[in-house]
Design a protein around this motif. Structure first.
Motif, PDB file in Angstrom:
ATOM      1  N   VAL A 357       0.843  -1.199   0.000  1.00  0.00           N
ATOM      2  CA  VAL A 357       0.000   0.000   0.000  1.00  0.00           C
ATOM      3  C   VAL A 357       0.879   1.251   0.000  1.00  0.00           C
ATOM      4  N   LEU A 360       2.289   1.679  -3.424  1.00  0.00           N
ATOM      5  CA  LEU A 360       1.285   2.163  -4.379  1.00  0.00           C
ATOM      6  C   LEU A 360       1.196   3.679  -4.327  1.00  0.00           C
ATOM      7  N   PHE A 361       0.967   4.214  -3.112  1.00  0.00           N
ATOM      8  CA  PHE A 361       0.787   5.662  -3.017  1.00  0.00           C
ATOM      9  C   PHE A 361       2.065   6.413  -3.374  1.00  0.00           C
ATOM     10  N   LEU A 364       2.738   6.332  -7.270  1.00  0.00           N
ATOM     11  CA  LEU A 364       1.880   7.248  -8.011  1.00  0.00           C
ATOM     12  C   LEU A 364       2.308   8.690  -7.793  1.00  0.00           C
ATOM     13  N   ARG A 368       3.759  11.288 -10.739  1.00  0.00           N
ATOM     14  CA  ARG A 368       3.089  12.546 -11.095  1.00  0.00           C
ATOM     15  C   ARG A 368       3.954  13.759 -10.789  1.00  0.00           C
ATOM     16  N   PHE A 370       5.688  17.012 -10.094  1.00  0.00           N
ATOM     17  CA  PHE A 370       5.680  18.271 -10.843  1.00  0.00           C
ATOM     18  C   PHE A 370       6.420  19.362 -10.078  1.00  0.00           C
ATOM     19  N   PHE A 413      -2.081  10.125 -17.595  1.00  0.00           N
ATOM     20  CA  PHE A 413      -3.246   9.466 -17.012  1.00  0.00           C
ATOM     21  C   PHE A 413      -3.202   7.962 -17.250  1.00  0.00           C
ATOM     22  N   VAL A 416      -0.506   6.267 -15.165  1.00  0.00           N
ATOM     23  CA  VAL A 416      -0.918   6.162 -13.763  1.00  0.00           C
ATOM     24  C   VAL A 416      -1.964   5.060 -13.598  1.00  0.00           C
ATOM     25  N   SER A 420      -1.568   1.794 -11.201  1.00  0.00           N
ATOM     26  CA  SER A 420      -2.522   1.464 -10.132  1.00  0.00           C
ATOM     27  C   SER A 420      -3.119   0.096 -10.369  1.00  0.00           C
TER      28      SER A 420
ATOM     29  N   MET B 112      -6.149   8.985  -7.318  1.00  0.00           N
ATOM     30  CA  MET B 112      -4.916   8.657  -8.006  1.00  0.00           C
ATOM     31  C   MET B 112      -4.762   9.454  -9.299  1.00  0.00           C
ATOM     32  N   PRO B 114      -3.781  11.961 -11.951  1.00  0.00           N
ATOM     33  CA  PRO B 114      -2.760  13.001 -11.969  1.00  0.00           C
ATOM     34  C   PRO B 114      -3.426  14.360 -12.211  1.00  0.00           C
TER      35      PRO B 114
END
Lengths: 437, 273
Positions: A357, A360-361, A364, A368, A370, A413, A416, A420, B112, B114
């Motif tokens: 878990v 996973l977080f 991700l 992402r 930035f 997208f 990701v 997941s 989740m 983005p």
């Protein structure tokens, strides 16, 4: 009792409704829109492509304004031209009038043009895009455009042949007016998957994707190993837990942008203390290596991310460790297992779902990424640390290209979603455990 | 593993805490140095500490305004998100409705997503509504982050409340909503509060939406405002370190007061109990 149950159900749907509406409106709908945008050649900074148009359109505001002058200029030319030119001009005028009356034969468009005409007379701006644009038949739009362009070219030729300068100038003016009118007819900018085809062959896209993957894998791997080590070490009773916990939470709690600014200062080639010491200890070739070379830049963003999130990882894993019953270790002690065996036979298997878990977080979040990169290196030097989110942001907002930028957003997208999906398959139903009955 | 802690352990602990805190320590020491010293030496302690960097940090840029903006936007976002989430999590954990699994799946997926995948349509919506450079213009996109987060955390807290209390309230003739308001809500208050802290921190730290939507300096939030201190020509490290100290203090206070709650909130979603 039956009635009570029914009420309960209704109340349930009523309570869940606001959240459903919000999630649909501000998350699902925008994602669908991003996908839809990616199918168009859609640029905010180009007036002929600033709307998404499935069919050809006419910019009525500018068209009505231009048409008003075309007629008078052409009749003016007829008066001053000579010989064969008069016939050509007359024919041009008839052609344009023909197309215009065909356009006006649509009662809706005619009504719009009259309203716009009136507003233009009163110098009112036309802000309503329903009024400003009219849908056209694709073939008609193309014919009208070609006709206008060829007339414009003819006039250009005549301008070259004209013997007096005034006349030549008149021809030139009319020619450019008609050319401008042809750009009021907007072609459909629906281009299907062409944007995708373009980006699948775009070296910068693949580079940014591989940068993102290197960053994600390296930072998450370090965070996991370090986080697990720290969690194992502090999983005991000692005084001063509060201080440790607080010091671990502060890097997690401060904004990433603020953390990135701090690291920008500490790693700076001239004033950065960490760059200075690393250089003194001969860990790096020179003190400006960290932020001005491509490998240094990648090292710096991973380093800053590990600093910010390892403590968080340690906390999650510590909580998992504390659920493992002590009796298991006592029993294995009796059986003569060593620390090593205990770790691999007891700790790791029982910690598996916590680790997954947390991974996973973290994966991700890292994928992402930035703000950390945007503030610390800006994607540089020479795009060496540019992540896919940064590339998407630059395309969307610096180049104002919403069509191509949306392709990049959709790629993020999909990536990701894939990550997941893999994790959720690995974790299975544990993710929902304890939430629904 | 309740081993006794020895001297070696404490030495390790001190080194660990020092390494984690080092950037803050150094930035604080820099913020009280005279500006000239920052660029010329790597001495740890200055002999003549000064507050000039602090004065420059709040006068060269509207730092206090950034903090006000962040505070207002984060507070409103938190109240709205936790409010909606309290209803939704109660319904999904304790009321007999269909499609719970689907709803939680969508919520998890939404958390989740983005942000860069939704930013351009949201930018268009906010621009059309004329909400750029306003608080509302930021609260709307912030809900995309905070609502799934709140539902996800809150639903674990609601699940932990014993079902017997509800059963007896029902038997006493309480309506379902009365049960929620009089029985469940008071019991869930600690969980709701914990969730609110986490959502507030998440909103306070958001960068991408704030950067895109509020481009006017007086509407910027703390993270964006701080990142704009560096200009093309110079990097005023004195101002930046002072500004960093100023904006970190509220967070340090928040963390010191609520550390237990934050940890319980963070770990509630990841550990089976």
């Amino acid at each position: 009792m039956k009635k009570f149950h029914l009420n309960e159900k209704r109340l349930g749907y009523l309570m869940i409704l606001p959240s459903i509406i919000l999630v649909v409106l501000i998350t699902l709908w925008p994602v669908a829109q991003s996908f839809y945008n990616s199918l168009f050649d859609y640029r905010l900074n180009d007036p002929t492509r600033s709307e998404r148009m499935l069919s050809a359109n006419m910019d009525l505001e500018r068209y009505v304004d231009n048409y008003f002058y075309i007629d008078s200029q052409l009749s003016n030319l007829e008066g001053s031209a000579d010989g064969d030119d008069i016939a050509t001009i007359q024919q041009a005028r008839e052609t344009i009038e023909g197309f215009h009356s065909e356009l006006a034969s649509d009662s809706e468009i005619n009504a719009k043009m009259e309203q716009i005409d009136e507003m233009l007379m009163n110098f009112q701006p036309i802000s309503d895009s329903d009024l400003k644009y009219a849908k056209l038949d694709n073939d008609f739009a193309e014919d009208y455009r070609t006709a206008l362009n060829s007339i414009s070219e003819e006039l250009q030729v005549m301008a070259g042949e004209a013997d007096n300068e005034d006349l030549a100038q008149n021809y030139e003016q009319t020619s450019s007016l008609i050319e401008a009118t042809s750009t009021n007819i907007l072609e459909s900018n629906f281009i299907g998957f062409s944007n995708y085809a373009k980006y699948l062959q775009d070296g910068r896209m693949w580079k940014s994707l591989s940068n993102t993957m290197i960053f994600t894998i390296a930072s998450v791997a370090f965070e996991l190993v370090l986080g697990l080590a720290v969690a194992l070490l502090i999983n005991r009773t000692f005084s001063g837990r509060g201080i440790v916990r607080a010091s671990v939470l502060i890097p997690w709690a401060i904004p990433t942008a603020v953390g990135a600014m701090m690291w920008g200062f500490l790693l700076d080639g001239q004033t950065g203390v960490i760059a200075h010491y690393f250089n003194e200890w001969n860990l790096i070739p020179n003190s400006s290596w960290l932020l001005s070379t491509s490998s240094g830049g990648m090292f710096s963003i991973i380093f800053a991310d590990v600093w910010k999130t390892t403590p968080y990882m340690a906390l999650l894993l510590l909580a998992g460790l504390q659920t493992i019953p002590n009796s298991l270790y006592e029993a294995s002690d009796v059986d003569g297992a060593n620390k090593f065996q205990q770790f691999f036979k007891i700790t790791l298997p029982l910690l598996k779902s916590s680790i997954l878990v947390a991974l996973l977080f973290r994966t991700l979040d890292a994928f992402r990424v930035f703000d950390l990169i945007y503030v610390l290196t800006g994607g540089g030097p020479a795009n060496a640390t540019e992540s896919i989110s940064i590339y998407a942001y630059i395309t969307l907002f610096s180049q104002q290209n919403f069509g191509e930028g949306s392709v990049l957003s959709v790629i993020v997208f999909l990536a990701v979603a894939l990550i997941s999906f893999i994790y959720v398959r690995l974790i299975g139903s544990d993710l929902f455990a304890g939430r629904t009955k | 593993m309740n081993k006794r802690a020895g001297i070696g352990f404490y030495i390790f602990l001190i080194i660990f805490v020092f390494l984690v805190m080092f950037p803050f320590i150094w930035v604080f020491l820099t913020s009280i140095k005279p500006v000239g010293e920052i660029f010329t030496s790597f001495k740890w302690f200055t002999t003549n500490p000064t507050t000039e960097s602090y004065e420059a940090a709040v006068t060269n840029r509207p730092l206090l305004r950034y903090m006000l903006n962040s505070f207002v936007v984060s507070t409103v976002t938190t109240i709205l998100a936790v409010g909606c989430a309290a209803f939704a999590s109660y319904a999904v954990t304790r009321l007999p409705i269909k499609g719970k699994g689907l709803f939680l799946g969508v919520i998890l997926a939404a958390s989740m997503f983005p942000q860069v995948a939704v930013i351009s349509p949201i930018f268009n919506i906010v621009t059309e509504l004329g909400l750029r450079n306003s608080y509302t213009g930021l609260v709307i996109p912030y809900m995309t982050i905070s609502l799934p987060l709140s539902i996800w955390i809150l639903s674990t807290f609601f699940q932990k409340i014993p079902f017997e209390l509800e059963e007896s309230a029902k038997l006493d003739g309480a309506s379902p909503f009365q049960t929620f308001r009089k029985i469940i809500l008071p019991l869930a208050t600690p969980g709701i509060f914990t969730t609110a802290i986490l959502v507030f921190i998440a909103a306070w730290n958001e960068y991408l939406f704030a950067l895109t939507i509020n481009s006017d300096d007086v509407w910027r939030t703390v993270p964006v405002g701080i990142s704009m201190y560096q200009s093309e020509y110079s990097v005023p490290w004195g101002d930046i370190s002072a500004a960093t100290v100023i904006v970190t203090i509220p967070i340090v206070i928040l963390v010191l007061i609520f550390q237990r709650r934050i940890v319980s909130g963070l770990t509630s979603g990841s550990v089976k109990e």
